[in-house]
Design a protein around this motif. Structure first.
Motif, PDB file in Angstrom:
ATOM      1  N   MET A   1     109.903-141.902 -75.350  1.00 54.16           N
ATOM      2  CA  MET A   1     109.917-142.509 -76.662  1.00 54.16           C
ATOM      3  C   MET A   1     109.782-144.028 -76.576  1.00 54.16           C
ATOM      4  SD  MET A   1     109.806-140.484 -79.066  1.00 54.16           S
ATOM      5  CE  MET A   1     110.350-141.059 -80.620  1.00 54.16           C
ATOM      6  N   GLN A   2     110.377-144.626 -75.534  1.00 53.19           N
ATOM      7  CA  GLN A   2     110.300-146.077 -75.391  1.00 53.19           C
ATOM      8  C   GLN A   2     108.860-146.535 -75.175  1.00 53.19           C
ATOM      9  OE1 GLN A   2     112.584-148.405 -75.773  1.00 53.19           O
ATOM     10  NE2 GLN A   2     114.101-146.874 -76.346  1.00 53.19           N
ATOM     11  N   VAL A   3     108.094-145.740 -74.445  1.00 51.25           N
ATOM     12  CA  VAL A   3     106.704-146.115 -74.180  1.00 51.25           C
ATOM     13  C   VAL A   3     105.894-146.063 -75.470  1.00 51.25           C
ATOM     14  CG1 VAL A   3     104.612-145.465 -72.927  1.00 51.25           C
ATOM     15  CG2 VAL A   3     106.813-145.358 -71.781  1.00 51.25           C
ATOM     16  N   VAL A   4     106.103-145.030 -76.276  1.00 54.25           N
ATOM     17  CA  VAL A   4     105.391-144.911 -77.547  1.00 54.25           C
ATOM     18  C   VAL A   4     105.751-146.077 -78.463  1.00 54.25           C
ATOM     19  CG1 VAL A   4     105.087-143.487 -79.610  1.00 54.25           C
ATOM     20  CG2 VAL A   4     105.228-142.404 -77.364  1.00 54.25           C
ATOM     21  N   LYS A   5     107.031-146.412 -78.501  1.00 51.27           N
ATOM     22  CA  LYS A   5     107.474-147.540 -79.321  1.00 51.27           C
ATOM     23  C   LYS A   5     106.807-148.833 -78.852  1.00 51.27           C
ATOM     24  CE  LYS A   5     111.629-150.026 -80.684  1.00 51.27           C
ATOM     25  NZ  LYS A   5     113.080-150.151 -80.517  1.00 51.27           N
ATOM     26  N   GLU A   6     106.756-149.013 -77.532  1.00 45.61           N
ATOM     27  CA  GLU A   6     106.139-150.222 -76.996  1.00 45.61           C
ATOM     28  C   GLU A   6     104.638-150.246 -77.271  1.00 45.61           C
ATOM     29  OE1 GLU A   6     106.041-152.752 -72.852  1.00 45.61           O
ATOM     30  OE2 GLU A   6     107.510-151.158 -73.109  1.00 45.61           O
ATOM     31  N   GLN A   7     103.975-149.090 -77.200  1.00 42.94           N
ATOM     32  CA  GLN A   7     102.556-149.027 -77.534  1.00 42.94           C
ATOM     33  C   GLN A   7     102.322-149.478 -78.971  1.00 42.94           C
ATOM     34  OE1 GLN A   7     102.040-144.860 -76.541  1.00 42.94           O
ATOM     35  NE2 GLN A   7     100.521-145.379 -74.979  1.00 42.94           N
ATOM     36  N   ILE A   8     103.133-148.965 -79.887  1.00 39.84           N
ATOM     37  CA  ILE A   8     102.973-149.313 -81.299  1.00 39.84           C
ATOM     38  C   ILE A   8     103.255-150.792 -81.521  1.00 39.84           C
ATOM     39  CG2 ILE A   8     103.906-148.926 -83.617  1.00 39.84           C
ATOM     40  CD1 ILE A   8     104.341-145.978 -82.747  1.00 39.84           C
ATOM     41  N   GLN A  27      94.745-146.566 -78.118  1.00 37.71           N
ATOM     42  CA  GLN A  27      94.046-145.880 -77.030  1.00 37.71           C
ATOM     43  C   GLN A  27      93.931-146.765 -75.796  1.00 37.71           C
ATOM     44  OE1 GLN A  27      90.371-144.582 -78.765  1.00 37.71           O
ATOM     45  NE2 GLN A  27      91.275-142.673 -79.545  1.00 37.71           N
ATOM     46  N   ASN A  28      93.769-148.054 -76.000  1.00 35.43           N
ATOM     47  CA  ASN A  28      93.685-148.984 -74.868  1.00 35.43           C
ATOM     48  C   ASN A  28      95.026-149.148 -74.168  1.00 35.43           C
ATOM     49  OD1 ASN A  28      90.975-149.420 -75.317  1.00 35.43           O
ATOM     50  ND2 ASN A  28      91.302-151.247 -76.537  1.00 35.43           N
ATOM     51  N   LEU A  29      96.097-148.945 -74.904  1.00 40.92           N
ATOM     52  CA  LEU A  29      97.440-149.081 -74.327  1.00 40.92           C
ATOM     53  C   LEU A  29      97.953-147.706 -73.913  1.00 40.92           C
ATOM     54  CD1 LEU A  29      98.967-151.633 -76.834  1.00 40.92           C
ATOM     55  CD2 LEU A  29      98.397-152.042 -74.450  1.00 40.92           C
ATOM     56  N   SER A  30      97.352-147.142 -72.875  1.00 42.87           N
ATOM     57  CA  SER A  30      97.775-145.833 -72.378  1.00 42.87           C
ATOM     58  C   SER A  30      99.115-145.958 -71.651  1.00 42.87           C
ATOM     59  CB  SER A  30      96.727-145.275 -71.425  1.00 42.87           C
ATOM     60  OG  SER A  30      96.650-146.092 -70.274  1.00 42.87           O
ATOM     61  N   TYR A  31      99.666-144.826 -71.285  1.00 44.07           N
ATOM     62  CA  TYR A  31     100.947-144.797 -70.578  1.00 44.07           C
ATOM     63  C   TYR A  31     100.868-145.614 -69.293  1.00 44.07           C
ATOM     64  CZ  TYR A  31     104.961-142.920 -68.073  1.00 44.07           C
ATOM     65  OH  TYR A  31     106.114-142.786 -67.356  1.00 44.07           O
ATOM     66  N   THR A  32      99.803-145.405 -68.518  1.00 43.32           N
ATOM     67  CA  THR A  32      99.679-146.144 -67.258  1.00 43.32           C
ATOM     68  C   THR A  32      99.505-147.635 -67.501  1.00 43.32           C
ATOM     69  OG1 THR A  32      97.326-145.645 -67.226  1.00 43.32           O
ATOM     70  CG2 THR A  32      98.747-144.205 -65.948  1.00 43.32           C
ATOM     71  N   GLU A  33      98.810-147.983 -68.576  1.00 43.44           N
ATOM     72  CA  GLU A  33      98.628-149.402 -68.906  1.00 43.44           C
ATOM     73  C   GLU A  33      99.962-150.053 -69.263  1.00 43.44           C
ATOM     74  OE1 GLU A  33      96.599-152.836 -69.022  1.00 43.44           O
ATOM     75  OE2 GLU A  33      95.775-150.901 -68.427  1.00 43.44           O
TER      76      GLU A  33
END
Length: 148
Positions: A1-8, A27-33
């Motif tokens: 959830m933290q990664v999704v929040k950070e992506q947004i 899309q540019n901010l993938s999990y690995t990115e």
């Protein structure tokens, strides 16, 4: 959830003007990115650049490199079996290779089946590592003049 929040959050900081731009930023901010960004931010923190940390890293690096070297050599001494491809791309035979305990000879050979346990020395060929390049009198190596 933290990664999704950070992506947004990171996508919103660019202030996209449309929903399509927002989607493309996500899309540019993938999990690995995101993981790469976090890692670079951690490395840039002052804690990792402090003098005691750098001195410790400098001090233990040779020991770590020696440990890695020993682990790799031990793995080579244990030996490994590989599947051998024939001309029809079938993998029905095996190829075995190991380094001798004195690190001077490679033992290798073809096997009919994958070995269970130790492979006998008499079924393997040998390659002396110190005889790789014959050096002739006069400083020539295989007909070429040495450049050192």
């Amino acid at each position: 959830m933290q990664v999704v929040k950070e992506q947004i959050m990171r996508a919103l900081t660019t202030k996209p003007s449309s929903l399509d731009q927002f989607k493309s930023k996500l899309q540019n901010l993938s999990y690995t990115e995101i993981l790469k960004i976090r890692q670079s931010e951690r490395m840039n923190q002052e804690d990792f650049q402090s003098r005691p940390i750098l001195e410790l890293k400098e001090k233990i690096q040779p020991e770590i490199l020696e440990l890695i070297k020993q682990q790799r050599l031990n793995r080579l001494v244990e030996g490994t079996c590989f599947r051998k491809l024939n001309s029809r791309r079938r993998q029905d035979k095996f190829w075995y290779c190991r380094l001798s305990p004195n690190h001077k000879v490679l033992h290798y050979g073809d096997l009919e089946e994958s070995p269970q346990g130790e492979v006998p020395h008499d079924s393997l060929q040998m390659f002396l590592l110190w005889q790789r390049v014959p050096v002739l009198d006069g400083g020539e190596i295989l007909g070429r003049q040495r450049s050192f």
